[in-house]
Scaffold this motif. Structure first.
Motif, short mmCIF file in Angstrom:
data_model
loop_
_atom_site.label_atom_id
_atom_site.label_comp_id
_atom_site.label_asym_id
_atom_site.label_seq_id
_atom_site.Cartn_x
_atom_site.Cartn_y
_atom_site.Cartn_z
N UNK A 1 0.61 -0.76 0.06
CA UNK A 1 0.05 0.08 -0.40
C UNK A 1 1.01 1.17 -0.29
N UNK A 2 2.53 1.03 0.91
CA UNK A 2 2.87 2.34 0.81
C UNK A 2 3.46 2.18 -0.94
N UNK A 3 3.99 1.91 -0.78
CA UNK A 3 4.92 1.21 -2.48
C UNK A 3 3.86 1.72 -3.83
N UNK A 4 2.44 1.85 -3.50
CA UNK A 4 1.40 2.35 -4.35
C UNK A 4 0.78 3.87 -4.12
N UNK A 5 1.88 4.14 -3.07
CA UNK A 5 1.55 6.14 -3.33
C UNK A 5 2.91 6.84 -3.84
N UNK A 6 3.45 6.50 -3.91
CA UNK A 6 4.78 6.74 -5.12
C UNK A 6 4.48 7.16 -6.30
N UNK A 7 3.68 6.24 -6.48
CA UNK A 7 3.09 6.73 -8.07
C UNK A 7 3.14 8.71 -8.17
N UNK A 8 1.60 9.18 -7.25
CA UNK A 8 1.38 9.57 -7.03
C UNK A 8 2.10 11.36 -6.44
N UNK A 9 3.66 10.63 -6.15
CA UNK A 9 4.28 12.17 -6.08
C UNK A 9 5.73 12.31 -6.97
N UNK A 10 5.86 11.61 -8.22
CA UNK A 10 6.59 11.68 -9.60
C UNK A 10 7.62 11.37 -8.88
N UNK A 11 7.97 10.53 -8.46
CA UNK A 11 9.43 10.63 -7.98
C UNK A 11 10.41 9.30 -9.19
N UNK A 12 11.80 9.57 -8.59
CA UNK A 12 11.96 9.53 -10.13
C UNK A 12 12.82 8.00 -9.87
N UNK A 13 12.59 7.07 -10.40
CA UNK A 13 13.58 5.70 -9.81
C UNK A 13 14.95 6.53 -10.18
N UNK A 14 16.75 5.88 -9.77
CA UNK A 14 17.27 6.02 -9.45
C UNK A 14 18.36 5.22 -9.38
N UNK A 15 19.46 4.79 -9.89
CA UNK A 15 20.17 3.21 -9.57
C UNK A 15 20.69 3.90 -7.90
N UNK A 16 20.87 3.12 -7.06
CA UNK A 16 21.09 3.29 -5.98
C UNK A 16 22.97 2.73 -6.14
N UNK A 17 23.52 2.81 -6.76
CA UNK A 17 25.43 2.71 -7.03
C UNK A 17 24.84 3.93 -7.59
N UNK A 18 24.60 5.09 -7.75
CA UNK A 18 24.41 6.36 -7.84
C UNK A 18 24.09 7.47 -6.66
N UNK A 19 24.32 7.45 -5.29
CA UNK A 19 23.55 8.05 -4.23
C UNK A 19 24.36 9.42 -4.27
N UNK A 20 24.59 10.25 -5.09
CA UNK A 20 25.36 11.75 -5.33
C UNK A 20 24.59 12.07 -6.31
N UNK A 21 23.19 11.63 -6.82
CA UNK A 21 22.92 12.28 -8.57
C UNK A 21 22.66 14.00 -8.30
N UNK A 22 21.69 13.86 -7.47
CA UNK A 22 20.88 14.39 -6.43
C UNK A 22 21.48 15.51 -5.86
N UNK A 23 22.52 15.34 -5.37
CA UNK A 23 23.28 16.41 -4.48
C UNK A 23 23.20 17.88 -4.92
N UNK A 24 23.41 18.97 -4.34
CA UNK A 24 23.34 19.64 -5.03
C UNK A 24 24.62 20.46 -4.48
N UNK A 25 25.01 21.50 -5.38
CA UNK A 25 26.25 22.03 -6.02
C UNK A 25 25.97 23.49 -5.99
N UNK A 26 27.73 24.17 -5.55
CA UNK A 26 27.13 25.63 -5.49
C UNK A 26 28.65 26.06 -6.36
N UNK A 27 28.21 26.69 -7.56
CA UNK A 27 30.05 27.40 -8.05
C UNK A 27 30.16 28.38 -7.22
#
Length: 894
Positions: free
Chosen positions: A120-146
């Protein structure tokens, strides 16, 4: 944090599936369904954790998921426990017992229920439009500041003048003639002002004049050599827009730097891959002597890899400087004064914890607020509760968290259970991680070794800090880093007297995993805590992993403690406990039993050997304990046994220690009960490489029998000879030894790590071993040695000229040595002697009534020495060739 713990649960579930536990328990299908659903959810968790700061629904979704994950973890724990018991009993018939069938039915039903909730919890994820990413790349969404090198002169910079002056002096004066590139790391937590300091140095007129070329590159996450080289070329005034290949870029950079003294700033470096750095360094070698690189980083590991100079650790600003920063942001150029608001503002400064980013962010938050109510709101709110869009403090710090490997995230977040400014020993923190399943053994590494590596990694990343000058390695967390940990945990730790929860927002008491029976969570309490309602706790908190009742007044534990099937750690240290119930021996998963300072404890349960998963049995200063439970050697998982009491009965002899891989501290009491010296050899101390501190105690009934029994004297000497430790030993304490001579191994130079020796109450001892030959001995205390005349002498008659004695000794304490004539025998007999004690800093002599001469010469005459001498009439000469820090000479009473 949900992602980190879910990874642990998935790993545990995978191991259970591989071990075919599901098939044995009859829940194989349920386990595979769980694994499939959890894997699906894991793929979107990284995106969910990044988006939760802006989305309350996603936060709530993660909380529900986290709660379910803990429920699954408890179920898996029960499965693993039941199987372990079956294997230990080694009874095939038990597999088909009624009890086994009932357990299978119960676990199967619970797994189906939790899987339905999880679906039931897994079914809820679709309404949040969460993107599937590879767990081997945990830093892909880390914010950066130049970052850039331009320093806005209209902006005030406070409290960094001394740091900047020191670094400018190094670059312009100290390393000017270096032929190799000089690399200076600047280390500090997020928001501390590393970039600002680098900009201050970079734009200093002396630096601008000194270097031919100035280059600034913001590195951040990406340590791609092609990108970095291109950035250096463009910052240095070259053009790289039409260059594609790395070789062409490298040649342009080489030419740009060739025979020029340059300063390169690599700002915000996270890369800890040595090979990537070595590749880049080779390209930078074309500059001429005096070229330098400044590296700003949060990670000590990066500094260790890249730096050629000792790193510059950036400290927090003073409250005064923080207030100046905050005031500038809050009031700008306004001329109107707000004394009431300023008074509140100076209280808010304490939340900044010396971090400039916090001061500026809070000042910016208050910029257009001019009522006391608004300012008091900020003062009374925790930083993580303030609007995220207005305060960039946590997003900036959270970058450190998202750069952590998944295996470290859970361990870091766990530190939120401690109040701010709490100090905790490294050992205790590792024990707590173990109890909650945050870490596991890997290959040949013990689980404690893995925990030690994780601690070191968090220290390297400036997420933990060492507390200086503590007896045991002790850790503390910067206030703002603690705020980060609590924001990740997403629930405050209650400060109530009865409970302290962690890891989950418990909807019922049964889900609480950790209870502290103290009013405050403190490491070294100064007073006893009030007695708690232990039966109430044990009845309501059945999922406990840690029960901490240290320094409470409880005298006994209820038998129902045996119902805590998940319990990993029981801490009763400093309590008034008299005995432990036999039911404690049913705590199958118990790993740590801490009974240190339980001075009233009279006995341990007889069947404690049933605790086959017990790893640490801590019994320091349990002075009322008279015997050990029989066959404690069957606890083959033990890694710490801080006290062993010798008995003559089989099952309580020294041979029980033979197969135990003990480390840490070990005290062996009543060695006078050893009848056969060969039993002492069976302790196998020489193979216990992790043992650091060894305390050996004899308790002969009286001095007369000790001095007159030749057989006892010889036996004591043989026993001590047989107790030779591993060369890794650091501390040796011998008390009540009845022999005349110490064994040869005590002067063996292979004991390279021995730094402290304490010998007391050895009335028959005539001569000390050649302790002066121990290369790293720093502390020596001799007390109540009735017959010793000299500290240094050669029993063979040869003069001591070949080896400088006690070359590393810093502290020497001599108390109640009634026949001691001097420190060196040759000095007393001949008036001169070879040099000894070249690094002694503290000498304390008390009640040594036969002392004739004490003469010391030091290699370093500027090193301070503390001297205290308590003497009678026979003292004729004291010579100290050094600049004394303290000198006290006292005539003892006759």
């Amino acid at each position: 944090m949900a992602e980190a713990f879910l990874g642990i649960v998935l790993e545990n579930l995978s191991l259970l599936i591989q071990g075919e536990i599901g098939m044995i328990m009859g829940v194989d299908e349920e386990m595979n369904n769980l694994f499939s659903t959890l894997t699906t959810i894991q793929s979107v968790l990284e995106d969910a954790e990044m988006k939760q700061l802006q989305s309350r629904p996603i936060q709530n979704w993660l909380l529900k998921l986290k709660d379910l994950t803990y429920e699954i973890d408890d179920i898996l724990d029960e499965c693993a426990t039941e199987l372990s018991k079956l294997e230990h009993r080694n009874s095939k018939s038990s597999r088909y017992s009624l009890k086994k069938l009932l357990f299978r039915h119960k676990i199967g039903r619970r797994m189906k229920q939790v899987t339905e909730k999880l679906d039931a919890v897994a079914a809820e994820r679709s309404k949040f439009h969460l993107r599937e990413i590879a767990v081997e790349r945990p830093n892909e969404f880390a914010a950066t500041r130049e970052t850039g090198s331009i320093l806005n002169e209209s902006r005030y910079i406070y409290g960094r003048e001394e740091d900047a002056e020191k670094i400018v002096d190094i670059l312009v004066n100290q390393v000017n003639d270096n032929q190799e590139i000089t690399i200076l790391p600047i280390i500090g937590v997020g928001g501390l002002g590393k970039t600002t300091l680098a900009q201050l140095v970079y734009n200093d007129p002396r630096v601008v004049e000194h270097f031919d070329k100035l280059i600034w590159v913001c590195v951040s996450d990406d340590f791609d050599q092609k990108t970095l080289v291109k950035g250096m070329i463009e910052s240095g005034g070259g053009s790289a827009s039409d260059l594609v290949h790395l070789d062409a870029l490298q040649r342009v950079l080489w030419e740009l730097l060739n025979n020029k003294r340059y300063l390169l700033v690599l700002d915000d470096v996270w890369n800890d891959d040595q090979e990537k750095w070595y590749e880049l360094r080779n390209v930078l070698a074309s500059g001429r002597g005096g070229s330098s690189i400044i590296v700003t980083t949060r990670l000590k590991k990066v500094a260790d890899i890249m730096g050629t100079l000792a790193p510059h650790y950036l400290k927090g600003l003073s409250d005064e400087h923080c207030w100046m920063l905050m005031r500038e942001r809050a009031f700008g150029q306004e001329k109107q004064e707000f004394p009431n608001l300023e008074a509140i503002g100076k209280q808010i400064v304490s939340k900044c914890a010396g971090v400039p980013l916090a001061a500026k962010a809070l000042g910016g938050l208050l910029r257009f607020k001019r009522t006391e109510k608004e300012w008091n709101y900020v003062k009374e709110s925790e930083i993580w509760e303030l609007p995220q869009e207005e305060t960039p403090i946590l997003p900036a710090l959270k970058l450190s968290y998202h750069h952590l490997p998944l295996s470290l995230r859970q361990c870091f977040a766990y530190c939120a259970v401690f109040p701010k400014d709490s100090q905790i020993t490294k050992e205790e923190l590792i024990f707590m991680w173990m109890a909650h399943g945050c870490i596991s053994s890997k290959g040949v590494l013990e689980i404690e070794d893995v925990g030690n590596q994780i601690c070191d990694e968090l220290l390297f990343r400036s997420l933990l800090q060492y507390v200086p000058d503590t007896y045991k390695p002790t850790l503390i967390m910067h206030d703002l880093v603690h705020d980060l940990a609590q924001s990740i945990m997403e629930n405050k730790v209650p400060g109530t007297q009865v409970q302290r929860t962690n890891f989950r927002s418990a909807s019922s008491n049964s889900k609480i995993r950790q209870v502290n029976l103290q009013e405050k969570f403190i490491l070294f309490p100064t007073s006893y805590q009030p007695e708690m309602d232990m039966p109430l706790v044990l009845k309501n908190f059945l999922r406990l992993r840690i029960l901490d009742a240290r320094w409470t007044r409880i005298e006994s534990l209820p038998c129902v403690v045996g119902n805590l099937k998940h319990l990993r750690q029981l801490n009763l240290s400093g309590s008034c406990i008299l005995t432990l119930p036999d039911s404690i021996c049913s705590l199958w998963n118990l790993q740590v039993l801490n009974l240190d300072y339980c001075r009233e404890l009279e006995a341990l349960p007889k069947k404690i050997r049933d605790l086959i998963n017990l790893r640490h049995l801590l019994l320091q200063y349990c002075r009322s304990l008279r015997e050990m439970p029989s066959k404690i050697g069957e606890l083959t998982s033990l890694r710490t046994l801080s006290l062993f009491i010798v008995d003559r009965n089989r099952g309580n002899r020294l041979e029980e220690l033979q197969c135990l891989k003990l480390g840490g501290n070990l005290t062996i009491c009543h060695l006078e009960r050893v009848e056969n010296p060969m039993d002492a050899k069976k302790t196998n101390l020489a193979e216990k490489e992790n043992l650091r501190h060894l305390y050996l105690e004899w308790e002969h009934e009286n001095t007369a029998s000790k001095s007159s029994g030749e057989e006892d004297i010889e036996r004591d000497e043989k026993v001590l000879e047989a107790l030779e430790p591993h060369p890794h030993l650091e501390t040796l304490d011998i008390k009540g030894f009845g022999g005349r001579h110490f064994p040869v191994w005590m002067s063996n130079s292979t004991l390279a790590k021995l730094v402290k020796i304490y010998i007391q109450g050895c009335d028959n001892c005539l001569h000390l071993s050649q302790l002066g030959e121990l290369p790293h001995l720093k502390f020596l205390r001799l007390t109540n040695l009735a017959r010793v005349e000299y500290i240094i002498e050669d029993e063979s008659g040869n003069r001591l000229t070949s080896v400088q004695q006690f070359q590393s000794l810093e502290k020497l304490y001599l108390t109640t040595l009634p026949k001691m004539k001097g420190l060196l025998k040759e000095q007393v007999m001949m008036g001169s002697a070879p040099k000894a004690f070249p690094n002694l800093k503290e000498l304390n002599i008390r009640d040594c009534n036969s002392l004739i001469m004490a003469s010391l010469s030091k290699v370093d005459r500027n090193a301070p020495t503390d001297l205290y001498v308590d003497f009678k009439e026979k003292l004729t000469c004291i010579t100290i060739e050094t600049n004394l820090k303290k000198l006290t000479i006292k005539k003892a009473k006759k």
